[in-house]
Scaffold this active site. Structure first.
Site, PDB file in Angstrom:
ATOM      1  N   SER A 119       0.846  -1.205   0.000  1.00 60.56           N
ATOM      2  CA  SER A 119       0.000   0.000   0.000  1.00 60.56           C
ATOM      3  C   SER A 119       0.869   1.237   0.000  1.00 60.56           C
ATOM      4  O   SER A 119       1.948   1.262   0.627  1.00 60.56           O
ATOM      5  CB  SER A 119      -0.892   0.007   1.247  1.00 60.56           C
ATOM      6  OG  SER A 119      -1.552   1.251   1.392  1.00 60.56           O
ATOM      7  N   TYR A 145      -2.832   0.128   9.518  1.00 64.62           N
ATOM      8  CA  TYR A 145      -2.742  -0.695   8.309  1.00 64.62           C
ATOM      9  C   TYR A 145      -1.403  -0.463   7.614  1.00 64.62           C
ATOM     10  O   TYR A 145      -0.703  -1.412   7.240  1.00 64.62           O
ATOM     11  CB  TYR A 145      -3.911  -0.356   7.390  1.00 64.62           C
ATOM     12  CG  TYR A 145      -3.867  -1.004   6.028  1.00 64.62           C
ATOM     13  CD1 TYR A 145      -4.018  -2.379   5.879  1.00 64.62           C
ATOM     14  CD2 TYR A 145      -3.690  -0.240   4.878  1.00 64.62           C
ATOM     15  CE1 TYR A 145      -3.993  -2.984   4.631  1.00 64.62           C
ATOM     16  CE2 TYR A 145      -3.666  -0.823   3.623  1.00 64.62           C
ATOM     17  CZ  TYR A 145      -3.810  -2.195   3.505  1.00 64.62           C
ATOM     18  OH  TYR A 145      -3.779  -2.778   2.263  1.00 64.62           O
TER      19      TYR A 145
END
Length: 323
Positions: A119, A145
């Site tokens: 990500s 995250y």
């Protein structure tokens, strides 16, 4: 080194990215894909195997038989209303411990390349307008995250050094396309219903990536010799303001977006009062990525434009709404 014609294991194969990955690999006839899923789904995109939850205890032995490359898309993603007692521990359990257990078993099974869909949150949450994230930047994740994805990346490179298995990291920004859910799907619903939105004066700049562009890059990373042990950023190659994005979604729907030119500072203040700072940052702030390394090292260009990616997302959204 090339993996053409070899067996590829795709984890999270019935997820948003994983299912598109399976469709691509099934259709290109260059690889023999096997999908790994947590539980059976009514409409899998190709041959799948149930492996259960992603954790340090997952047994991958059956799924890894005769596999040459792994594309790892399975993850615990951002949770808007997380009820876990220790959210970071839960992200680490799945995204770090689960990923590294898979990687170690893959290396032990003779897998030669491990492609990890990470990500852009590993780089950070936002950039100043006109500045860009780069693949070689020092990671600076802010949310849980992103922290878990960075720790997984670090662990994968350690496994690579220990075992010789090649690792490729791909960091996408927000992904949109057929079957997209979450904030992007909400945005399409707002435009479709003609909801007036106070976002007509947002002059930010954000990189996005169409699902088909992301899948194309990941497919390239399975095979390309120069991809080994590299980090690549990915985008559509065209950055948009939130205002422009909404207008172009409206154009794809043949339904103009109803946008009111409210000053962003007023929107930021209202969001702060409502405890929605993070949501406001995603709508009003900038996040730009530089894909020049991806282009130069891999000779890769996004195969579809932003407008084509939006058309495909809207077409799928309308189809699912009408079913």
């Amino acid at each position: 080194m090339s993996f053409d014609g070899k067996r590829v294991l795709v984890t999270g194969a019935n997820g948003f990215v994983g299912s598109a990955m399976m469709r691509r690999l099934v259709s290109d006839a260059l690889h023999s894909p096997m999908g790994a899923v947590r539980r059976p789904a009514p409409q899998d995109s190709g041959p799948t195997m149930v492996v259960g939850e992603l954790s340090a205890d997952t047994d991958w032995s059956a799924a890894l038989q005769d596999v040459d490359a792994v594309v790892h898309t399975a993850a615990r993603v951002h949770v808007m209303k997380d009820t876990s007692a220790d959210p970071l521990a839960e992200f680490r359990r799945v995204n770090v411990d689960g990923t590294l257990a898979l990687a170690r078993q893959a290396a032990g099974a003779g897998v030669r390349r491990f492609v990890f869909v990470s990500s852009i949150k590993v780089n950070g949450e936002e950039t100043s307008k006109g500045e860009q994230f780069h693949g070689n930047d020092t990671p600076a994740p802010k949310d849980l995250y992103g922290i878990s994805k960075r720790e997984a990346e670090d662990g994968l490179f350690a496994v690579s050094r220990e075992t010789g298995m090649e690792v490729v990291i791909v960091r996408p920004p927000m992904v949109y396309g057929a079957g997209v859910k979450g904030n992007f799907a909400s945005m399409m619903r707002w435009v479709s219903k003609g909801v007036p939105l106070p976002l007509g004066a947002v002059n930010n700049s954000r990189s996005l990536v169409a699902l088909d562009n992301l899948v194309d890059l990941v497919t390239t990373c399975i095979d390309h010799p120069a991809a080994a042990n590299q980090v690549f950023l990915v985008s559509d190659g065209e950055d948009l303001s939130t205002t422009d994005l909404l207008r172009r979604v409206g154009k794809a729907m043949d339904r103009p977006a109803r946008l009111m030119p409210v000053p962003p500072r007023l929107l930021e203040a209202a969001a702060a009062m409502l405890g929605k700072r993070d949501a406001a940052r995603r709508l009003l702030g900038s996040l730009q990525v530089d894909i020049s390394k991806t282009r130069n090292v891999l000779g890769w260009e996004p195969p579809i434009s932003v407008d084509e990616g939006l058309r495909r997302a809207v077409e799928s959204h309308v189809r699912s709404r009408d079913e």
